[in-house]
Scaffold this active site. Structure first.
Site, mmCIF file in Angstrom:
data_model
loop_
_atom_site.group_PDB
_atom_site.id
_atom_site.type_symbol
_atom_site.label_atom_id
_atom_site.label_comp_id
_atom_site.label_asym_id
_atom_site.label_seq_id
_atom_site.Cartn_x
_atom_site.Cartn_y
_atom_site.Cartn_z
ATOM 1 N N TRP A 25 0.828 -1.206 0.000
ATOM 2 C CA TRP A 25 0.000 0.000 0.000
ATOM 3 C C TRP A 25 0.867 1.263 0.000
ATOM 4 C CZ3 TRP A 25 -3.718 2.130 -1.972
ATOM 5 C CH2 TRP A 25 -4.449 3.189 -1.426
ATOM 6 N N ARG A 45 12.208 -0.110 5.370
ATOM 7 C CA ARG A 45 12.891 -0.462 6.613
ATOM 8 C C ARG A 45 14.234 -1.147 6.341
ATOM 9 N NH1 ARG A 45 10.642 -0.406 11.476
ATOM 10 N NH2 ARG A 45 8.544 -0.334 10.559
ATOM 11 N N LYS A 119 -4.271 1.663 9.635
ATOM 12 C CA LYS A 119 -5.584 1.690 10.276
ATOM 13 C C LYS A 119 -5.552 0.883 11.559
ATOM 14 C CE LYS A 119 -7.552 1.880 5.648
ATOM 15 N NZ LYS A 119 -8.260 1.153 4.563
ATOM 16 N N LYS A 211 -13.349 -2.114 10.165
ATOM 17 C CA LYS A 211 -13.688 -2.898 8.965
ATOM 18 C C LYS A 211 -12.807 -4.138 8.836
ATOM 19 C CE LYS A 211 -10.153 -1.793 6.018
ATOM 20 N NZ LYS A 211 -9.427 -2.625 5.016
ATOM 21 N N ASN A 276 -7.234 -9.774 5.608
ATOM 22 C CA ASN A 276 -8.187 -9.992 6.696
ATOM 23 C C ASN A 276 -9.233 -11.029 6.298
ATOM 24 O OD1 ASN A 276 -7.433 -7.728 8.725
ATOM 25 N ND2 ASN A 276 -7.515 -6.681 6.762
ATOM 26 N N VAL A 299 1.415 -10.166 8.339
ATOM 27 C CA VAL A 299 0.778 -9.222 9.266
ATOM 28 C C VAL A 299 -0.660 -8.985 8.815
ATOM 29 C CG1 VAL A 299 0.802 -6.879 10.188
ATOM 30 C CG2 VAL A 299 2.963 -8.100 9.821
#
Length: 379
Positions: A25, A45, A119, A211, A276, A299
């Site tokens: 993203w 990173r 988020k 969400k 998700n 993640v």
């Protein structure tokens, strides 16, 4: 007669921006900005990742096959990424946000606006992510970019809409075109990317945090063999949980019906492209959590926020039964089938919310038919 034409005050985009976080993203947002002629530094990173991006013009780790536009350079040096920037987008995991802010503090130019493209709710404090940034980086206005956006489609310039939300002070209302929200929206505008501006940061953040948890619920039920009726029910009642939490925290219920709430929820609950939804789907099929994603350490923001969202709901006494159910399965050892049976057997309530009604369920022992779990998660 009142003038109903929208205010179109002159606005100037930001020209030098940093995007912190070189995942899918973050890379997609950096691509949108650079494609629109902005100078963008993408902070990664890992130095080796930054070097590969610069050498190949592609983020092969997260967006393979998407060639990055000119004007975008990657770096693992945070000081270099933030030097002389006019605005910053943070796209690192929500669980590391406070640590990220502390690392930014010595290098961040004074007064630069910060937009969150991650988020969630901070677990220990119950803070919205904007409150975390405000505490760690005082003197910087904080906003968010949120909406129904899969990274690859956005990077490939498919028509995409999102909300850019910042608090609006008195000066912003006098001259909305010069507000951080308007300037960042203009910076992102171009090609297929169409932003909308909001002054309800709380509503936008709550939609984004909740969400992901609802999407895991949809995935669980889909993986367990249920179809569209079930998904539609969870989406609709999930929006109601979003509305109540947003309103209680000072946001507006109607914000949750927009891109950053209903829009984002609908997308995330519609495809296993969403991590998700994918996690929930695998769990619903009876796959143990350590074996999900073929054992890779992926993640999943909703997994983290299932805890923080429900903890916040307990603190401020907001009922969020779907989020509670997901949290119970993910983190409290609850049996998936029993947890969702209990969710469906809750007392009958009114819709709309304003009608005060609660009736004992006439058949609390009814069992949903979890066909795909007969040999898996059934107690």
């Amino acid at each position: 007669m009142k003038d109903t034409v929208p205010h179109t005050a002159p606005s100037t985009p930001y020209h030098r921006l940093a995007v912190l976080g070189a995942g899918s993203w973050g890379t997609a947002l950096a691509t949108v900005l650079a494609r629109n002629g902005r100078s963008v530094r993408l902070w990664a990173r890992r130095p080796d990742q930054a070097e590969r991006i610069n050498a190949s013009g592609e983020n092969a780790d997260y967006l393979p096959g998407v060639m990055l536009p000119g004007g975008l350079s990657a770096t693992a040096d945070l000081a270099s990424a933030l030097k002389d920037v006019e605005a910053v987008l943070i796209v690192t995991p929500s669980s590391t946000l406070r640590q990220m802010c502390r690392a930014m503090a010595p290098h961040l130019p004074a007064g630069v606006p910060i937009a969150l493209a991650c988020k969630g709710v901070e677990r220990d404090t119950g803070y919205l992510l904007s409150e975390v940034v405000a505490e760690e980086l005082p003197g910087h206005v904080v906003g968010a970019v949120s909406g129904p956006t899969f990274a690859r489609e956005t990077a490939l310039d498919h028509p995409t809409a999102a909300t850019v939300a910042f608090p609006f002070g008195y000066k912003d209302r006098l001259n909305p075109g010069t507000s951080p929200a308007a300037r960042l929206a203009l910076s992102l505008s171009g090609g297929g990317f169409r932003p909308y501006v909001s002054d309800d940061l709380v509503g936008v953040e709550v939609g984004g945090a909740v969400k992901n948890v609802i999407a895991i619920a949809c995935g669980m039920m889909s993986g367990a063999g249920f179809a569209e009726n079930t998904r539609a029910a969870l989406i609709t009642r999930g929006i109601d949980e979003m509305k109540l939490l947003a309103q209680t925290l000072g946001g507006r219920r109607e914000t949750v019906t927009g891109l950053s709430g209903a829009g984002d929820l609908t997308l995330t609950c519609s495809s296993t492209t969403s991590r998700n939804m994918s996690l929930g789907h695998q769990l619903g099929q009876g796959i143990p959590r350590p074996s999900c994603f073929e054992g890779r350490p992926v993640v999943v923001e909703g997994e983290v926020n299932a805890v923080s969202v429900t903890d916040l709901a307990h603190r401020i006494r907001v009922p969020m039964p779907i989020c509670e159910t997901v949290n119970a399965v993910l983190h409290k050892g609850a049996n998936l089938q029993e947890a969702f049976n209990a969710l469906w057997a809750r007392p009958i309530e009114a819709e709309p919310f304003a009608l005060d009604l609660s009736l004992d369920h006439p058949a609390p022992d009814t069992r949903l038919q979890f066909a795909s779990l007969d040999g898996g998660l059934t107690a």
